[in-house]
Scaffold this active site. Structure first.
Site, PDB file in Angstrom:
ATOM      1  N   LYS A 110       0.841  -1.207   0.000  1.00 42.22           N
ATOM      2  CA  LYS A 110       0.000   0.000   0.000  1.00 42.22           C
ATOM      3  C   LYS A 110       0.873   1.253   0.000  1.00 42.22           C
ATOM      4  O   LYS A 110       0.590   2.216  -0.713  1.00 42.22           O
ATOM      5  CB  LYS A 110      -0.936  -0.002   1.215  1.00 42.22           C
ATOM      6  CG  LYS A 110      -2.127  -0.933   1.012  1.00 42.22           C
ATOM      7  CD  LYS A 110      -3.009  -1.017   2.238  1.00 42.22           C
ATOM      8  CE  LYS A 110      -4.125  -2.025   2.018  1.00 42.22           C
ATOM      9  NZ  LYS A 110      -4.718  -2.494   3.270  1.00 42.22           N
ATOM     10  N   LYS A 189      -6.640  -8.442 -13.672  1.00 39.66           N
ATOM     11  CA  LYS A 189      -7.477  -8.795 -12.512  1.00 39.66           C
ATOM     12  C   LYS A 189      -8.612  -7.767 -12.384  1.00 39.66           C
ATOM     13  O   LYS A 189      -8.359  -6.570 -12.458  1.00 39.66           O
ATOM     14  CB  LYS A 189      -6.608  -8.768 -11.245  1.00 39.66           C
ATOM     15  CG  LYS A 189      -7.387  -8.938  -9.951  1.00 39.66           C
ATOM     16  CD  LYS A 189      -6.488  -8.664  -8.752  1.00 39.66           C
ATOM     17  CE  LYS A 189      -7.152  -8.890  -7.417  1.00 39.66           C
ATOM     18  NZ  LYS A 189      -8.067  -7.894  -6.923  1.00 39.66           N
ATOM     19  N   LYS A 192     -11.735  -2.688  -8.472  1.00 40.14           N
ATOM     20  CA  LYS A 192     -12.366  -1.366  -8.573  1.00 40.14           C
ATOM     21  C   LYS A 192     -11.317  -0.290  -8.868  1.00 40.14           C
ATOM     22  O   LYS A 192     -11.640   0.749  -9.411  1.00 40.14           O
ATOM     23  CB  LYS A 192     -13.208  -1.030  -7.343  1.00 40.14           C
ATOM     24  CG  LYS A 192     -12.477  -1.017  -6.037  1.00 40.14           C
ATOM     25  CD  LYS A 192     -13.445  -0.685  -4.913  1.00 40.14           C
ATOM     26  CE  LYS A 192     -12.806  -0.875  -3.553  1.00 40.14           C
ATOM     27  NZ  LYS A 192     -12.383  -2.253  -3.250  1.00 40.14           N
TER      28      LYS A 192
HETATM   29  P1  ADP Z   1     -10.710  -4.604  -5.281  1.00 41.33           P
HETATM   30  O1  ADP Z   1      -9.486  -5.237  -5.922  1.00 41.33           O
HETATM   31  O2  ADP Z   1     -11.803  -4.377  -6.261  1.00 41.33           O
HETATM   32  O3  ADP Z   1     -10.356  -3.358  -4.494  1.00 41.33           O
HETATM   33  P2  ADP Z   1     -10.905  -5.802  -2.689  1.00 41.33           P
HETATM   34  O4  ADP Z   1      -9.434  -5.741  -2.523  1.00 41.33           O
HETATM   35  O5  ADP Z   1     -11.770  -4.863  -1.900  1.00 41.33           O
HETATM   36  O6  ADP Z   1     -11.262  -5.657  -4.257  1.00 41.33           O
HETATM   37  O7  ADP Z   1     -11.358  -7.300  -2.455  1.00 41.33           O
HETATM   38  C1  ADP Z   1     -12.353  -7.732  -1.587  1.00 41.33           C
HETATM   39  C2  ADP Z   1     -12.407  -9.244  -1.673  1.00 41.33           C
HETATM   40  O8  ADP Z   1     -12.740  -9.682  -3.014  1.00 41.33           O
HETATM   41  C3  ADP Z   1     -11.064  -9.918  -1.339  1.00 41.33           C
HETATM   42  O9  ADP Z   1     -11.312 -11.063  -0.544  1.00 41.33           O
HETATM   43  C4  ADP Z   1     -10.483 -10.321  -2.672  1.00 41.33           C
HETATM   44  O10 ADP Z   1      -9.685 -11.489  -2.573  1.00 41.33           O
HETATM   45  C5  ADP Z   1     -11.734 -10.570  -3.525  1.00 41.33           C
HETATM   46  N1  ADP Z   1     -11.459 -10.184  -4.933  1.00 41.33           N
HETATM   47  C6  ADP Z   1     -11.278  -8.934  -5.400  1.00 41.33           C
HETATM   48  N2  ADP Z   1     -11.065  -8.936  -6.733  1.00 41.33           N
HETATM   49  C7  ADP Z   1     -11.099 -10.226  -7.141  1.00 41.33           C
HETATM   50  C8  ADP Z   1     -10.935 -10.883  -8.409  1.00 41.33           C
HETATM   51  N3  ADP Z   1     -10.714 -10.198  -9.534  1.00 41.33           N
HETATM   52  N4  ADP Z   1     -11.013 -12.233  -8.447  1.00 41.33           N
HETATM   53  C9  ADP Z   1     -11.246 -12.942  -7.301  1.00 41.33           C
HETATM   54  N5  ADP Z   1     -11.416 -12.387  -6.085  1.00 41.33           N
HETATM   55  C10 ADP Z   1     -11.336 -11.041  -5.985  1.00 41.33           C
END
Ligand code: ADP
Ligand code: TRP
Length: 321
Positions: A110, A189, A192
């Site tokens: 981060k 991947k 958001k």
């Molecule tokens: P983002 O990458 O959109 O910010 P987060 O980090 O808030 O998503 O992820 C929240 C949860 O969703 C975590 O447990 C993460 O492992 C899962 N997750 C996020 N993106 C994916 C993805 N593309 N494929 C599988 N799991 C995901």
């Protein structure tokens, strides 16, 4: 078996969040005594806008309930409604060597990505350890990026138990290796932060725009197409059974249709899959009082256990006199 997981309140959830995390947590209701909470204190490390945080907490509660979290089958609450966790966080801080936190990948990543480094971000894993240890959690379902945090919770618990006796249950992380990373509309991947999402609860118009925006190669209607290497097909796999996939493969291999047609098929599937969720979501959005009541009941259930545990811990460390 006590299973616990926390979800940070980020407003819009995408299908990567659903298949990677939400679906697993909802399934855990059938596998054990599930404790699921909205990690509102954790969100303070990144969300600094009051209205945004408030809305996100409510949104994520609604979205989780709409996705199948059943308050009769699990304990579901907002982290900051059970303040005992902060007391444990402080006590555990004194069993957390600086080096343990300095080695945390998530913190280092981060900061490397330009997030401002403050004590909240640095000590984030100690609060997560408190979440886990306060409720005697045995299994913690998480994504790969969170495994190290569960290990940190184990290390902290081990150190605490070594000093005061066996008060804390050592947790284990549970990672579903089957869950592949869901790709976004550009093939990277889905996240958001990358603006490449297909959202769970987008309006028809937005959803169509997102699905039609999936990146493909430039093969035309009359070309034979390679399904094995196509973002549309990879996403269809999340929603289709074997027979449906075979039919789709044939369509790729038979000239006459273009990627636009396959996208419309995916759009139909996504809409159909989330339609029952959408219905429940609308009911909840129209009844915010119902949502608040569910969260209040959940917090009351969680608080009872938390208070009892903290009585033992306060006594163990000598805060009683
Ligand atoms: P983002 O990458 O959109 O910010 P987060 O980090 O808030 O998503 O992820 C929240 C949860 O969703 C975590 O447990 C993460 O492992 C899962 N997750 C996020 N993106 C994916 C993805 N593309 N494929 C599988 N799991 C995901
Ligand atoms: N850090 C987790 C995440 O970002 C959320 C979380 C907070 C959590 N406390 C937890 C997960 C306790 C499991 C257990 O995804």
């Amino acid at each position: 078996m006590r299973i616990l997981s926390g979800i940070q309140p980020s407003g819009t959830l995408h299908i990567g969040n659903y298949f990677g995390a939400i679906q697993k947590i909802v399934q855990a209701q059938e596998e054990g005594d599930l404790f699921a909470f909205i990690a509102s204190y954790h969100a303070l490390t990144s969300v600094k806008d009051k209205e945004e945080l408030k809305n996100n907490i409510f949104e994520v509660a609604v979205n989780f309930l709409a996705s199948g979290i059943d308050p009769d089958k699990c304990t579901f609450w907002v982290q900051s409604d059970v303040k005992e966790v902060l007391e444990l966080y402080w006590i555990l801080s004194n069993h957390t060597p600086m080096g343990l936190l300095e080695r945390a990948h998530s913190y280092k990543d981060k900061v490397a990505r330009g997030k401002s480094s403050h004590h909240g971000l640095f000590s984030y894993p100690v609060l997560m350890a408190a979440d886990i240890l306060l409720f005697d959690s045995e299994i913690v379902p998480v994504g790969k990026d969170q495994i190290q945090h569960v290990e940190i919770a184990r290390d902290i618990a081990t150190s605490f138990n070594h000093t005061y006796g066996n008060f804390l249950t050592l947790p284990k992380s549970k990672v579903d290796e089957e869950v592949a990373t869901v790709p976004g509309t550009d093939g990277a991947k889905m996240s958001k932060s990358y603006n490449n999402t297909i959202d769970m609860f987008a309006s028809k118009k937005v959803l169509k725009k997102q699905v039609m925006g999936i990146v493909t190669d430039s093969k035309g209607l009359d070309d034979v197409k390679d399904w094995s290497n196509c973002n549309i097909y990879t996403l269809c796999k999340l929603f289709m059974n074997e027979d449906e996939l075979k039919t789709l493969q044939k369509r790729y291999e038979t000239p006459g249709e273009g990627y636009g047609h396959f996208k419309l098929t995916l759009l139909e599937k996504v809409t159909e899959y989330f339609a029952p969720f959408e219905k429940r979501r609308e009911e909840l959005l129209a009844n915010p009082e119902e949502v608040k009541l569910i969260l209040e009941k959940g917090a009351n259930k969680a608080r009872k256990l938390a208070v009892a545990k903290m009585i033992l811990i306060r006594e163990a460390v000598g805060l009683t006199y």
